[in-house]
Design an enzyme around this catalytic site. Sequence first.
Site, PDB file in Angstrom:
ATOM      1  N   LEU A  16      24.780 -40.484 -19.603  1.00  0.00           N
ATOM      2  CA  LEU A  16      23.089 -40.379 -20.000  1.00  0.00           C
ATOM      3  C   LEU A  16      22.931 -41.792 -20.862  1.00  0.00           C
ATOM      4  O   LEU A  16      21.882 -42.354 -20.625  1.00  0.00           O
ATOM      5  CB  LEU A  16      22.756 -39.350 -21.055  1.00  0.00           C
ATOM      6  N   ASP A  54      34.675 -47.718 -32.403  1.00  0.00           N
ATOM      7  CA  ASP A  54      34.373 -46.256 -32.780  1.00  0.00           C
ATOM      8  C   ASP A  54      33.201 -46.155 -33.751  1.00  0.00           C
ATOM      9  O   ASP A  54      33.459 -46.530 -34.782  1.00  0.00           O
ATOM     10  CB  ASP A  54      35.804 -46.044 -33.328  1.00  0.00           C
ATOM     11  N   VAL A  55      32.187 -45.591 -33.187  1.00  0.00           N
ATOM     12  CA  VAL A  55      30.950 -45.368 -34.171  1.00  0.00           C
ATOM     13  C   VAL A  55      31.261 -44.240 -35.300  1.00  0.00           C
ATOM     14  O   VAL A  55      30.259 -44.224 -35.940  1.00  0.00           O
ATOM     15  CB  VAL A  55      29.923 -44.983 -33.357  1.00  0.00           C
ATOM     16  N   SER A 142      19.637 -32.261 -28.941  1.00  0.00           N
ATOM     17  CA  SER A 142      20.075 -31.127 -28.029  1.00  0.00           C
ATOM     18  C   SER A 142      19.376 -29.829 -28.426  1.00  0.00           C
ATOM     19  O   SER A 142      18.910 -29.243 -29.446  1.00  0.00           O
ATOM     20  CB  SER A 142      21.380 -30.871 -27.744  1.00  0.00           C
ATOM     21  N   TYR A 154      29.033 -28.043 -32.218  1.00  0.00           N
ATOM     22  CA  TYR A 154      28.051 -28.770 -31.552  1.00  0.00           C
ATOM     23  C   TYR A 154      26.563 -28.337 -31.869  1.00  0.00           C
ATOM     24  O   TYR A 154      25.772 -29.377 -32.154  1.00  0.00           O
ATOM     25  CB  TYR A 154      27.943 -28.488 -30.031  1.00  0.00           C
ATOM     26  N   LYS A 158      23.940 -30.927 -33.823  1.00  0.00           N
ATOM     27  CA  LYS A 158      22.531 -31.348 -33.433  1.00  0.00           C
ATOM     28  C   LYS A 158      21.699 -30.852 -34.193  1.00  0.00           C
ATOM     29  O   LYS A 158      20.569 -31.339 -34.530  1.00  0.00           O
ATOM     30  CB  LYS A 158      22.555 -30.789 -32.024  1.00  0.00           C
TER      31      LYS A 158
END
Length: 245
Positions: A16, A54-55, A142, A154, A158
């Site tokens: 994506l 690495d964010v 998401s 997750y 989000k």
Amino acid sequence: MLNQAVAIVTGGAKGLGLSIAEHLLAAKARVIILDNDEATLKTLSTDFITYPIDVTSKMDVSNAIDDIVNRHEKIDILINNAGIIHSKPLFSITNKDDHIHNYEEYKKIVDINMHSVFLMTSFVAAKMILKKTKGNIINMSSICANGNAGQSAYSAAKAGVNALTKTWAKELGAFGIRVNAIAPGFINTSATHAALNPKIVENLISKTPLRKLGEATDVAKLVIATITNNYLTGSILDISGAISL
């Protein structure tokens, strides 16, 4: 269309993120991809500027943002796309070794999906404000932010991204900085198929009124539309085919 705007896409080496980066490039932006997959970054078109970082690392992010501004003078667009889909129930009766969701694993998923968004935005927003740049920040959320069974970490991450988006839209609007989130449903990417087995994917398609997965290009087009709408901020934009979880 974007007239050489300086655009950062995190997690843009593939999937994506890469589709978003390609659409930004086609819209005439200068596209900078930040990703920890150094090998894949090396295979990308030289039209992209790449940083293997690495964010979730404060030092990596700080150094990269400083270097980008030194080289390009400003940052106009930030797409916080880096993340990882993760599925695990809070309690698993079938896992004989450990019934309970692993806490370290939970923290890792929240770190990648939410804390990286905070880190990137804090450093980029500071540069936008100091440079008087009327910027755009788009966070990839998401529909799982509404709560999806089997995705505690997750979904929580989000949901946090959505809250940060609305908070920052209120804080940064006075500086001319717009902040929105895009909340895809289930998209036909390698990450989706790696995270979900084929039977689950078939079930999700059957629950989607359009009877298909979304495509990365669908999301990327919405990113461009969000950037170019000058009165849109603080919104969580659903692109899910009307699936109900």
